[in-house]
Design an enzyme around this catalytic site. Structure first.
Site, short mmCIF file in Angstrom:
data_model
loop_
_atom_site.label_atom_id
_atom_site.label_comp_id
_atom_site.label_asym_id
_atom_site.label_seq_id
_atom_site.Cartn_x
_atom_site.Cartn_y
_atom_site.Cartn_z
N VAL A 1 1.18 -1.33 0.10
CA VAL A 1 0.01 0.07 0.30
C VAL A 1 0.76 1.38 0.32
CG1 VAL A 1 -1.89 1.48 1.46
CG2 VAL A 1 -1.95 -1.06 1.50
N CYS A 2 2.06 1.32 0.71
CA CYS A 2 2.47 2.06 0.71
C CYS A 2 3.14 3.09 -0.18
CB CYS A 2 4.30 1.87 2.00
SG CYS A 2 3.82 1.51 2.94
N PRO A 3 3.72 2.47 -1.92
CA PRO A 3 3.98 3.35 -2.82
C PRO A 3 3.08 3.65 -3.02
CG PRO A 3 4.05 0.60 -3.44
CD PRO A 3 3.95 1.25 -1.76
N GLU B 1 0.63 5.53 -1.90
CA GLU B 1 0.69 6.50 -1.14
C GLU B 1 1.39 7.62 -1.97
OE1 GLU B 1 -1.68 5.68 2.93
OE2 GLU B 1 0.03 4.94 2.94
N LEU B 2 2.55 6.90 -1.38
CA LEU B 2 3.76 8.20 -1.86
C LEU B 2 3.65 8.36 -3.41
CD1 LEU B 2 4.95 6.46 1.01
CD2 LEU B 2 7.08 7.38 -0.23
#
Length: 211
Positions: free
Chosen positions: A50-52, A54-55
């Site tokens: 999920v993190c990439p 969001e970035l």
């Protein structure tokens, strides 16, 4: 413990720029010395799932934040070296190549501990004196909006599987800026250009009668 209405902690942390420069960033100073708002968002780990998304979502909206005099800063407990490797990994391979805002490297977990956003629990056995740690010891998806005086005017924390809605932070910044400029309060679902209210019963009644 809620931090809204309080000064952001005066802590300086290592950070990585998109150019591979090792930085030292103090969020409180970023706001007060530059007279700008700051959006600080924490994510659990580099090279995850999920993190990439969001970035990249914050990067795509970066110009909108800049229009609002707001600096975007990411943060996790990974090292600068890991950040740099991720920044040099192509988007189609799960990387964040193309992200241009700085990313904090809270490897000592000092700031995240102060903020209370670590996925960490410590169980103490009184009989044996043994401490048992559980949790990933990484941060939840916490987000802080800080004004030009260093005061936190919004905080939110998502569980790890739940990605953020970037547009909502733009709306919150618009609402807070409206309050700063006009002294009015912003009702539910307020967006730039819509009616706001005075902080009194008459204004509330008039607003409700129209909507």
């Amino acid at each position: 413990m809620a931090l809204v209405g309080k000064q952001f902690p005066n802590v300086t942390i290592d950070a990585m720029s998109e150019m591979g420069d090792n930085l030292r960033i103090n969020i409180l100073e970023e706001a007060t010395k530059n007279q700008s708002k700051v959006l600080l968002f924490w994510y659990p780990k580099d090279f995850t799932f999920v993190c990439p998304t969001e970035l990249h979502a914050f990067q795509e909206a970066l110009a909108e934040f800049e229009k609002r005099n707001t600096k975007v800063i990411g943060a996790s407990c990974d090292t600068n070296e890991v950040h740099f490797a991720w920044l040099n990994t192509p988007k189609d391979n799960g990387g964040i190549e193309g992200v241009t805002y700085p990313i904090l490297a809270d490897t000592h977990r000092h700031l995240s501990s102060i903020l209370g956003i670590l996925d960490q629990e410590i169980d103490y056995n009184e009989e044996t004196g043994e401490e048992t740690f559980s949790g990933g010891n990484v941060t939840f998806r916490a987000t802080y909006l800080i004004d030009e005086t260093g005061k936190i005017f919004h905080e939110s924390v998502n569980d790890m599987p739940l990605g953020r809605n970037v547009a909502e932070y733009l709306r919150l910044i618009d609402a807070y800026t409206h309050v700063q400029k006009h002294g009015e309060v912003c009702p539910a679902n307020w967006e730039e250009g819509k009616d706001a209210m005075n902080a009194d019963r008459k204004s509330t009644a008039e607003y409700l009668s129209k909507h």
